[in-house]
Scaffold this motif. Structure first.
Motif, PDB file in Angstrom:
ATOM      1  N   ASP A   1       0.884  -1.240  -0.004  1.00 55.66           N
ATOM      2  CA  ASP A   1       0.029  -0.031  -0.075  1.00 55.66           C
ATOM      3  C   ASP A   1       0.867   1.194  -0.029  1.00 55.66           C
ATOM      4  N   LEU A   2       1.866   1.220   1.024  1.00 54.06           N
ATOM      5  CA  LEU A   2       2.654   2.479   1.154  1.00 54.06           C
ATOM      6  C   LEU A   2       3.614   2.638  -0.097  1.00 54.06           C
ATOM      7  N   HIS A   3       4.073   1.378  -0.589  1.00 56.72           N
ATOM      8  CA  HIS A   3       4.875   1.626  -2.053  1.00 56.72           C
ATOM      9  C   HIS A   3       4.136   1.948  -2.994  1.00 56.72           C
ATOM     10  N   ALA A   4       2.987   1.684  -3.189  1.00 61.48           N
ATOM     11  CA  ALA A   4       2.067   2.346  -4.181  1.00 61.48           C
ATOM     12  C   ALA A   4       1.969   3.905  -4.148  1.00 61.48           C
ATOM     13  N   GLN A   5       1.648   4.256  -2.850  1.00 62.17           N
ATOM     14  CA  GLN A   5       1.456   5.761  -2.713  1.00 62.17           C
ATOM     15  C   GLN A   5       2.680   6.432  -3.028  1.00 62.17           C
TER      16      GLN A   5
ATOM     17  N   GLU B   1       1.926   3.708 -13.262  1.00 62.47           N
ATOM     18  CA  GLU B   1       1.643   2.141 -13.869  1.00 62.47           C
ATOM     19  C   GLU B   1       2.329   1.211 -13.088  1.00 62.47           C
ATOM     20  N   GLU B   2       3.597   1.574 -12.293  1.00 61.63           N
ATOM     21  CA  GLU B   2       4.304   0.713 -11.208  1.00 61.63           C
ATOM     22  C   GLU B   2       3.522   0.720 -10.094  1.00 61.63           C
ATOM     23  N   ALA B   3       2.565   1.912  -9.796  1.00 68.10           N
ATOM     24  CA  ALA B   3       1.898   1.945  -8.397  1.00 68.10           C
ATOM     25  C   ALA B   3       0.644   1.005  -8.648  1.00 68.10           C
ATOM     26  N   LEU B   4       0.000   0.784 -10.070  1.00 68.53           N
ATOM     27  CA  LEU B   4      -0.880  -0.040 -10.416  1.00 68.53           C
ATOM     28  C   LEU B   4      -0.641  -1.398 -10.274  1.00 68.53           C
ATOM     29  N   ASP B   5       0.463  -1.644 -10.656  1.00 65.40           N
ATOM     30  CA  ASP B   5       1.156  -3.121 -10.685  1.00 65.40           C
ATOM     31  C   ASP B   5       1.176  -3.432  -9.102  1.00 65.40           C
ATOM     32  N   ALA B   6       1.924  -2.569  -8.342  1.00 67.17           N
ATOM     33  CA  ALA B   6       1.759  -2.851  -6.990  1.00 67.17           C
ATOM     34  C   ALA B   6       0.665  -3.254  -6.192  1.00 67.17           C
ATOM     35  N   LEU B   7      -0.527  -2.423  -6.532  1.00 67.87           N
ATOM     36  CA  LEU B   7      -1.720  -2.609  -6.009  1.00 67.87           C
ATOM     37  C   LEU B   7      -2.450  -4.043  -6.446  1.00 67.87           C
TER      38      LEU B   7
ATOM     39  N   LYS C   1      -0.572  -6.745  -7.267  1.00 73.05           N
ATOM     40  CA  LYS C   1       0.259  -7.818  -6.543  1.00 73.05           C
ATOM     41  C   LYS C   1      -0.382  -7.882  -5.112  1.00 73.05           C
ATOM     42  N   ALA C   2      -0.608  -6.634  -4.495  1.00 70.52           N
ATOM     43  CA  ALA C   2      -1.469  -6.832  -2.954  1.00 70.52           C
ATOM     44  C   ALA C   2      -2.585  -7.526  -3.232  1.00 70.52           C
ATOM     45  N   ILE C   3      -3.377  -7.589  -4.185  1.00 66.47           N
ATOM     46  CA  ILE C   3      -4.688  -8.103  -4.519  1.00 66.47           C
ATOM     47  C   ILE C   3      -4.445  -9.601  -4.344  1.00 66.47           C
ATOM     48  N   ALA C   4      -3.472 -10.100  -5.082  1.00 59.69           N
ATOM     49  CA  ALA C   4      -2.963 -11.524  -5.256  1.00 59.69           C
ATOM     50  C   ALA C   4      -2.518 -11.998  -3.994  1.00 59.69           C
ATOM     51  N   ALA C   5      -1.927 -11.102  -3.146  1.00 60.07           N
ATOM     52  CA  ALA C   5      -1.438 -11.570  -1.699  1.00 60.07           C
ATOM     53  C   ALA C   5      -2.387 -11.615  -0.699  1.00 60.07           C
ATOM     54  N   SER C   6      -3.571 -10.916  -1.034  1.00 59.52           N
ATOM     55  CA  SER C   6      -4.538 -10.856  -0.054  1.00 59.52           C
ATOM     56  C   SER C   6      -5.480 -12.180   0.426  1.00 59.52           C
ATOM     57  N   PRO C   7      -5.884 -11.934   1.402  1.00 59.67           N
ATOM     58  CA  PRO C   7      -6.903 -13.263   1.976  1.00 59.67           C
ATOM     59  C   PRO C   7      -8.013 -13.303   0.970  1.00 59.67           C
ATOM     60  N   GLU C   8      -8.869 -14.251   0.981  1.00 58.97           N
ATOM     61  CA  GLU C   8      -9.982 -14.604   0.251  1.00 58.97           C
ATOM     62  C   GLU C   8     -10.999 -13.498   0.881  1.00 58.97           C
ATOM     63  N   GLY C   9     -11.808 -12.716  -0.187  1.00 58.40           N
ATOM     64  CA  GLY C   9     -12.864 -11.934   0.408  1.00 58.40           C
ATOM     65  C   GLY C   9     -12.318 -10.596   0.532  1.00 58.40           C
TER      66      GLY C   9
ATOM     67  N   THR D   1     -11.193  -6.862   0.275  1.00 58.03           N
ATOM     68  CA  THR D   1     -11.685  -5.767  -0.672  1.00 58.03           C
ATOM     69  C   THR D   1     -10.728  -4.503  -0.722  1.00 58.03           C
ATOM     70  N   ARG D   2     -10.026  -4.413   0.349  1.00 56.54           N
ATOM     71  CA  ARG D   2      -8.951  -3.060   0.299  1.00 56.54           C
ATOM     72  C   ARG D   2      -8.367  -2.711  -0.898  1.00 56.54           C
ATOM     73  N   PHE D   3      -7.643  -3.644  -1.555  1.00 51.60           N
ATOM     74  CA  PHE D   3      -6.716  -3.252  -2.714  1.00 51.60           C
ATOM     75  C   PHE D   3      -7.725  -3.165  -3.803  1.00 51.60           C
ATOM     76  N   LEU D   4      -8.780  -4.067  -4.136  1.00 48.56           N
ATOM     77  CA  LEU D   4      -9.660  -4.056  -5.098  1.00 48.56           C
ATOM     78  C   LEU D   4     -10.230  -2.441  -5.402  1.00 48.56           C
ATOM     79  N   VAL D   5     -10.602  -1.828  -4.039  1.00 51.25           N
ATOM     80  CA  VAL D   5     -11.050  -0.575  -4.025  1.00 51.25           C
ATOM     81  C   VAL D   5      -9.895   0.508  -4.577  1.00 51.25           C
ATOM     82  N   ALA D   6      -8.751   0.333  -3.988  1.00 56.51           N
ATOM     83  CA  ALA D   6      -7.633   1.030  -4.149  1.00 56.51           C
ATOM     84  C   ALA D   6      -7.003   0.997  -5.775  1.00 56.51           C
ATOM     85  N   VAL D   7      -7.368  -0.101  -6.398  1.00 58.07           N
ATOM     86  CA  VAL D   7      -6.879  -0.291  -8.060  1.00 58.07           C
ATOM     87  C   VAL D   7      -8.022   0.339  -8.697  1.00 58.07           C
ATOM     88  N   ALA D   8      -9.205   0.396  -8.185  1.00 55.77           N
ATOM     89  CA  ALA D   8     -10.371   1.131  -8.915  1.00 55.77           C
ATOM     90  C   ALA D   8     -10.110   2.434  -9.021  1.00 55.77           C
TER      91      ALA D   8
END
Length: 738
Positions: free
Chosen positions: A482-486, A495-501, A503-511, A513-520
């Motif tokens: 999160d901080l890296h993307a900021q 584009e690098e920030a978007l890629d970081a976010l 990667k956070a989605i892929a590392a997040s537990p099931e269900g 939503t925090r990084f889905l909203v950040a990417v959106a």
């Protein structure tokens, strides 16, 4: 025959002891219909209060309250996090049962009755006011309250939600206003939550000066003042004497012990032991102290039993605190605690704890055992010697410990949508296999704070370097992504920030939503509207109300005014205290050229909090200035733009609108100063492009060229600053891609 007083006293004492020896304890008291007040002072460790032996802070209100209350000397939280702990206070259930296992992403189990629901059913008016965003009603924590004042919204994009708070003085005022309006002939339940002394420790005067260098204690002193203020209201209203008043904290705070500066990671005594005082109606048992260990889950059972509410069985493992005080219950219980925070936020192992009398056992990859009576600072780990308490508690904890649960599950259709967006897998944080022990990794938190310091001081390149090193070591640290993307966004590396976010989605537990909203949100700002919509829709399908905000903004960008209006009204219907929907509705009315209505809606965005602290929401002053400017009221518009810049110096639109206002009045020197402030506060490619554009528009080609050259040196790979400015040519202010 006259008896000597001494003999009479001895006889009464003997009879009392005899009755106790025969097992005949006093009958439990109850006060049906008594007013109930619960005050929660967040992050307050018990050993920083005078009534627990601390001399470093003065708390006149709490000390006075202690003289009327029962003091529980050893009260423990079940989890060192705000939302899960309050879930336990309100339901009497452990986190795994009530469902709230972190401050964000989880929802309260709908099958469990809350204290507010139970009392409302019993005829009570129920009202609460909270000071932290994590206690917003979207989690279900406000269920059963007639009045739940949680109008605390992130002031800006990417703000750490666990730190989104409002001053306790505002919260106290809002609850007091509701409380004063309640009729005296109806029972009432009031809940006041104060976020002092949570970080950042910033006590107001005179406490800032009085406790310089000890700001944590300064915030405790300020919280004491606020509690005293609310208690004075109870006395003024005439209900103090007959009220049941409970004062507690949800968890403690690490002040450097075991290298933890805050809370959430470890389960040591200072993180779990909290103050707990209970004032009974008529101040019965006033001033007494109870040494028997108790737990915050007992609060639910205590209130229900004292009020004699029928058909509400005590949750498993809980007892009435009044029974404990009378010696009828509580002895020999083993107190459970847990934290998933290290696993969810850093990819480290979660841990659990069991306290049995003086012993605390902590289950982790490297287990620990402490004798709290001899070693309250928990410096000597006795586990390697495997004494009998270690073996006993380890077996007992294994029976009780709840497994890891993610915020939700991914349905097959949702999995297909994620795969179509390029996410081949999610749930890394909840995967199996050994995870690092937080004790071995805690030094990373210091590195993380160093990187955060660079980020917040504008040293973005240094911040990125720190975050890259941390992620190379452990890519499961979601907070670091999160901080890296900021930091990357601040450098214009979107584009690098978007890629970081992602990667956070892929590392997040099931269900999650925090990084889905950040990417959106980032996709929306980059003009990638359809991608923004897809991510926001998935987050909304998982119940995240933040996704509604993004979807409404998407409709605005697409000029779908009716759809944006419908989204905003739906948000208000779900959460009437929310302010952002009013700004969305105001923007719709601006587009419809209904400026008086737009101004009225902006004013409504101020209304829920009324106090100064509640006005700090991004775009409120900007939008008000924009509307006033369109209404040809520049003298009123100018201070609004300036206030937006003061509160949110990263809001680029406020600078450009202010510069345009100055240009319309021929104030070229003020235009130049506004551009200077713009790039000084926001040394990003976008800000420099806007600055160049503003100066070109007003005919200051020389000034624009100076800004362009500076930007070219700062961002040598950014092509928009590569050539000289030509006459009449305006650099694009916003680009959808780098």
């Amino acid at each position: 025959m006259n008896r000597r007083p001494g003999l009479l006293l001895a006889t009464l004492t003997f009879l009392f002891l005899l009755s106790g020896a025969c097992g005949k304890s006093p009958v439990a008291r109850s006060w049906p219909g008594a007013p109930v007040v619960v005050v929660s002072i967040d992050t307050l460790r018990s050993d920083h209060l005078p009534m627990y032996g601390y001399s470093g802070v003065e708390t006149p209100a709490l000390s006075s309250f202690r003289n009327e209350a029962i003091l529980f000397m050893l009260a423990y939280s079940h989890v060192p996090l705000t939302l899960p702990s309050h879930g336990t206070i309100f339901t009497g259930a452990l986190p795994a049962e009530h469902g709230l296992r972190d401050n964000l992403g989880y929802r309260l189990n709908a099958k469990l009755p809350t204290l507010a629901e139970v009392l409302k059913k019993a005829g009570y008016s129920t009202g609460g006011a909270v000071s932290s965003f994590v206690l917003n009603a979207g989690s279900g924590i406000g269920r059963g309250f007639d009045f739940w004042e949680d109008s605390i919204e992130p002031a800006k994009v990417n703000e750490a939600l666990s730190r989104v708070q409002r001053p306790g003085a505002e919260t106290e005022r809002l609850l007091a206003k509701w409380f004063e309006a309640q009729p005296l002939d109806k029972p009432v339940f009031a809940f006041l939550h104060l976020y002092e002394p949570h970080t950042p420790y910033e006590p107001p005067e005179p406490y800032a000066s009085r406790y310089r260098g000890r700001e944590y204690d300064g915030e405790i002193a300020f919280a004491d003042e606020l509690v005293g203020r609310f208690f004075d209201l109870l006395k003024k209203k005439g209900i103090w004497d007959r009220a049941l008043v409970i004062l507690l904290s949800d968890h403690g705070e690490g002040l450097g012990e075991h290298d933890e500066d805050e809370h959430g990671i470890f389960l040591y005594r200072w993180a779990l032991q909290v103050p707990l005082m209970v004032k009974l109606p008529g101040s019965e048992r006033a001033g007494t102290s109870v040494p028997t260990p108790v737990q915050l889950s007992d609060v639910f059972t205590t209130v229900v039993k004292i009020l004699a509410v029928s058909d509400v069985p005590p949750p498993h493992g809980t007892v009435s605190l009044l029974d404990v005080a009378a010696g009828r219950a509580g002895e020999g219980r083993k107190l459970y605690a847990e934290t998933l925070f290290p696993r969810l936020h850093f990819g480290w192992s979660d841990s659990a704890s069991l306290i049995d009398g003086p012993w605390q056992y902590i289950e982790a990859p490297k287990p620990e055992l402490y004798d709290l009576a001899k070693d309250p600072a928990e410096k000597e780990n006795l586990a390697p010697g495997k004494p009998q308490p270690f073996r006993t508690l380890r077996i007992e904890l294994e029976k009780r410990r709840a497994g890891f649960t993610a915020p939700g599950t991914i349905a097959p259709e949702e999995a297909k949508k994620l795969a179509s967006l390029g996410y081949l897998s999610t749930g890394a944080s909840s995967g199996s296999g050994p995870l690092p022990d937080a004790k071995d990794e805690i030094g990373i938190v210091r590195d993380l704070k160093t990187g955060s310091g660079y980020l917040h001081s504008g040293q973005y390149a240094q911040a990125v370097t720190v975050f890259q090193k941390l992620l190379a070591r452990n890519p499961r640290m979601l907070d670091v992504w999160d901080l890296h993307a900021q930091a990357l966004q601040k450098m214009g590396r979107n584009e690098e920030a978007l890629d970081a976010l992602k990667k956070a989605i892929a590392a997040s537990p099931e269900g999650a939503t925090r990084f889905l909203v950040a990417v959106a949100d980032l996709c929306l700002r980059l003009g990638r509207i359809e991608e923004a919509r897809q991510h926001a829709e998935i987050a909304r399908s998982r119940g995240d109300p933040a996704a509604d905000d993004v979807i409404a903004q998407i409709h605005l960008v697409r000029k779908e005014w009716n759809a944006a209006e419908a989204e905003a009204k739906a948000m208000l219907a779900a959460r009437p205290n929310k302010r952002l929907p009013y700004l969305i509705l105001a923007r719709v009315e601006v587009e419809r050229n209904n400026l008086p209505k737009a101004l009225e809606l902006v004013e409504k965005a101020r209304a829920p909090g009324e106090g100064k602290a509640a006005l700090g929401i991004q775009n409120l002053h900007f939008l008000r200035g924009d509307v006033l400017g369109r209404m040809e009221r520049p003298k009123e518009a100018e201070p609004e733009f300036l206030e937006e810049i003061r509160l949110f110096p990263e809001n680029l639109d406020a600078y450009t609108s202010l510069a345009a206002l100055y240009a319309s009045e021929g104030r070229l020197a003020d235009v130049r100063e506004t551009v200077r402030r713009l790039v000084a506060a926001n040394p990003t490619p976008e800000a420099y492009a806007l600055g160049v554009n503003a100066l070109v528009v007003v005919g200051d080609r020389s000034g624009a060229e100076t800004i362009r050259r500076t930007a070219a040196l700062r961002f040598p790979s950014n092509r928009r600053f590569g050539g000289k400015i030509q006459a009449g040519r305006v650099l694009p202010s916003r680009e959808s891609k780098e």
